[in-house]
Design a protein around this motif. Structure first.
Motif, mmCIF file in Angstrom:
data_model
loop_
_atom_site.group_PDB
_atom_site.id
_atom_site.type_symbol
_atom_site.label_atom_id
_atom_site.label_comp_id
_atom_site.label_asym_id
_atom_site.label_seq_id
_atom_site.Cartn_x
_atom_site.Cartn_y
_atom_site.Cartn_z
ATOM 1 N N MET A 1 0.841 -1.175 0.000
ATOM 2 C CA MET A 1 0.000 0.000 0.000
ATOM 3 C C MET A 1 0.889 1.242 0.000
ATOM 4 N N THR A 2 0.350 2.334 -0.549
ATOM 5 C CA THR A 2 1.105 3.581 -0.668
ATOM 6 C C THR A 2 0.272 4.763 -0.192
ATOM 7 N N ILE A 3 0.954 5.707 0.425
ATOM 8 C CA ILE A 3 0.384 7.010 0.755
ATOM 9 C C ILE A 3 1.124 8.015 -0.114
ATOM 10 N N LEU A 4 0.402 8.866 -0.843
ATOM 11 C CA LEU A 4 1.011 9.896 -1.674
ATOM 12 C C LEU A 4 0.799 11.246 -1.019
ATOM 13 N N ALA A 5 1.896 11.946 -0.747
ATOM 14 C CA ALA A 5 1.828 13.297 -0.188
ATOM 15 C C ALA A 5 2.375 14.269 -1.217
ATOM 16 N N ALA A 6 1.659 15.360 -1.453
ATOM 17 C CA ALA A 6 2.104 16.391 -2.390
ATOM 18 C C ALA A 6 2.437 17.649 -1.607
ATOM 19 N N ILE A 7 3.679 18.120 -1.775
ATOM 20 C CA ILE A 7 4.099 19.322 -1.052
ATOM 21 C C ILE A 7 4.544 20.394 -2.031
ATOM 22 N N GLY A 8 4.394 21.644 -1.615
ATOM 23 C CA GLY A 8 4.816 22.780 -2.417
ATOM 24 C C GLY A 8 5.898 23.559 -1.705
ATOM 25 N N GLU A 9 6.426 24.562 -2.368
ATOM 26 C CA GLU A 9 7.473 25.409 -1.788
ATOM 27 C C GLU A 9 6.915 26.618 -1.060
ATOM 28 N N GLU A 10 5.744 27.095 -1.492
ATOM 29 C CA GLU A 10 5.237 28.366 -0.970
ATOM 30 C C GLU A 10 4.990 28.342 0.524
ATOM 31 N N ARG A 11 4.540 27.243 1.023
ATOM 32 C CA ARG A 11 4.224 27.117 2.445
ATOM 33 C C ARG A 11 5.006 25.951 3.011
ATOM 34 N N HIS A 12 5.324 26.050 4.236
ATOM 35 C CA HIS A 12 6.061 24.981 4.893
ATOM 36 C C HIS A 12 5.231 23.699 4.859
ATOM 37 N N PRO A 13 5.826 22.581 4.457
ATOM 38 C CA PRO A 13 5.057 21.341 4.280
ATOM 39 C C PRO A 13 4.865 20.520 5.558
ATOM 40 N N LYS A 14 5.062 21.114 6.701
ATOM 41 C CA LYS A 14 5.058 20.376 7.962
ATOM 42 C C LYS A 14 3.787 19.547 8.178
ATOM 43 N N LYS A 15 2.625 20.152 8.086
ATOM 44 C CA LYS A 15 1.381 19.428 8.385
ATOM 45 C C LYS A 15 1.119 18.308 7.386
ATOM 46 N N VAL A 16 1.414 18.553 6.112
ATOM 47 C CA VAL A 16 1.209 17.518 5.099
ATOM 48 C C VAL A 16 2.125 16.330 5.380
ATOM 49 N N LEU A 17 3.392 16.598 5.683
ATOM 50 C CA LEU A 17 4.342 15.519 5.943
ATOM 51 C C LEU A 17 4.010 14.776 7.237
ATOM 52 N N GLU A 18 3.648 15.493 8.277
ATOM 53 C CA GLU A 18 3.289 14.829 9.535
ATOM 54 C C GLU A 18 2.051 13.950 9.354
ATOM 55 N N THR A 19 1.035 14.479 8.685
ATOM 56 C CA THR A 19 -0.196 13.710 8.464
ATOM 57 C C THR A 19 0.069 12.482 7.607
ATOM 58 N N SER A 20 0.825 12.653 6.525
ATOM 59 C CA SER A 20 1.091 11.518 5.639
ATOM 60 C C SER A 20 1.965 10.471 6.331
ATOM 61 N N ALA A 21 2.920 10.890 7.151
ATOM 62 C CA ALA A 21 3.756 9.938 7.894
ATOM 63 C C ALA A 21 2.911 9.157 8.903
ATOM 64 N N GLU A 22 1.973 9.834 9.553
ATOM 65 C CA GLU A 22 1.072 9.143 10.491
ATOM 66 C C GLU A 22 0.229 8.099 9.764
ATOM 67 N N LEU A 23 -0.297 8.452 8.608
ATOM 68 C CA LEU A 23 -1.093 7.497 7.825
ATOM 69 C C LEU A 23 -0.236 6.319 7.361
ATOM 70 N N ALA A 24 0.977 6.604 6.899
ATOM 71 C CA ALA A 24 1.867 5.533 6.442
ATOM 72 C C ALA A 24 2.189 4.573 7.587
ATOM 73 N N ALA A 25 2.420 5.118 8.778
ATOM 74 C CA ALA A 25 2.695 4.260 9.937
ATOM 75 C C ALA A 25 1.453 3.462 10.328
ATOM 76 N N ARG A 26 0.311 4.110 10.349
ATOM 77 C CA ARG A 26 -0.931 3.445 10.749
ATOM 78 C C ARG A 26 -1.293 2.298 9.811
ATOM 79 N N TYR A 27 -1.085 2.496 8.514
ATOM 80 C CA TYR A 27 -1.474 1.487 7.528
ATOM 81 C C TYR A 27 -0.290 0.666 7.019
ATOM 82 N N ASP A 28 0.860 0.811 7.685
ATOM 83 C CA ASP A 28 2.069 0.079 7.296
ATOM 84 C C ASP A 28 2.304 0.220 5.791
ATOM 85 N N SER A 29 2.344 1.463 5.323
ATOM 86 C CA SER A 29 2.432 1.778 3.903
ATOM 87 C C SER A 29 3.715 2.519 3.569
#
Length: 151
Positions: A1-29
């Motif tokens: 299974m895969t989680i896809l996170a899309a980040i941009g430069e304009e804003r700090h990607p902290k929340k997107v990366l934290e959320t996607s990492a949590e999902l990847a850990a939860r679903y072993d992805s």
């Protein structure tokens, strides 16, 4: 299974990366993190770099590699490390909506994680929005985090 996170430069990607990492850990992805450089930005970078004759031509492939390196650095900054076993950095050049949706088709993720700025409905209607376009044009599960100057 895969989680896809899309980040941009304009804003700090902290929340997107934290959320996607949590999902990847939860679903072993596996976590695939994508950064898309808009074509106009690539053309600007190319013009600036080609002004320096020592650097030679600047290609889309070089810009995509630079975008992937941006992902790697962002992940290390936010998550503390970049684990090649569980995270993959990808960079693309083009229309952000099209490239994110194309990457979703390639990876067939369980979730697509995107950030969306705090904007009014009027701003979205007038200026458009990559997150809004993704939400409207995909059947994948999309997790949208509100981002601002802090994340």
């Amino acid at each position: 299974m895969t989680i896809l996170a899309a980040i941009g430069e304009e804003r700090h990607p902290k929340k997107v990366l934290e959320t996607s990492a949590e999902l990847a850990a939860r679903y072993d992805s596996r976590l695939v993190v994508l950064h898309v450089v808009p074509r106009d930005d690539f053309e600007t970078h190319k013009e600036l770099l080609e002004g320096n004759s020592e650097l030679g031509g600047f290609t889309i492939d070089q810009e995509a590699k630079s975008a992937a390196e941006f992902v790697r650095l962002a992940v290390e900054n936010v998550l503390g490390e970049f684990d090649d076993e569980s995270i993959e950095a990808r960079g693309r050049v083009g229309d952000p909506t099209e490239e994110i949706l194309a990457e979703a088709e390639r990876t067939d993720p369980e979730f697509v994680v995107i950030g969306r700025p705090r904007t009014s409905q009027l701003e979205k209607a007038v200026f458009g929005s990559v997150p809004q376009n993704i939400l409207e044009n995909t059947d994948y599960n999309v997790v949208s985090t509100v981002i601002g100057s802090d994340g």
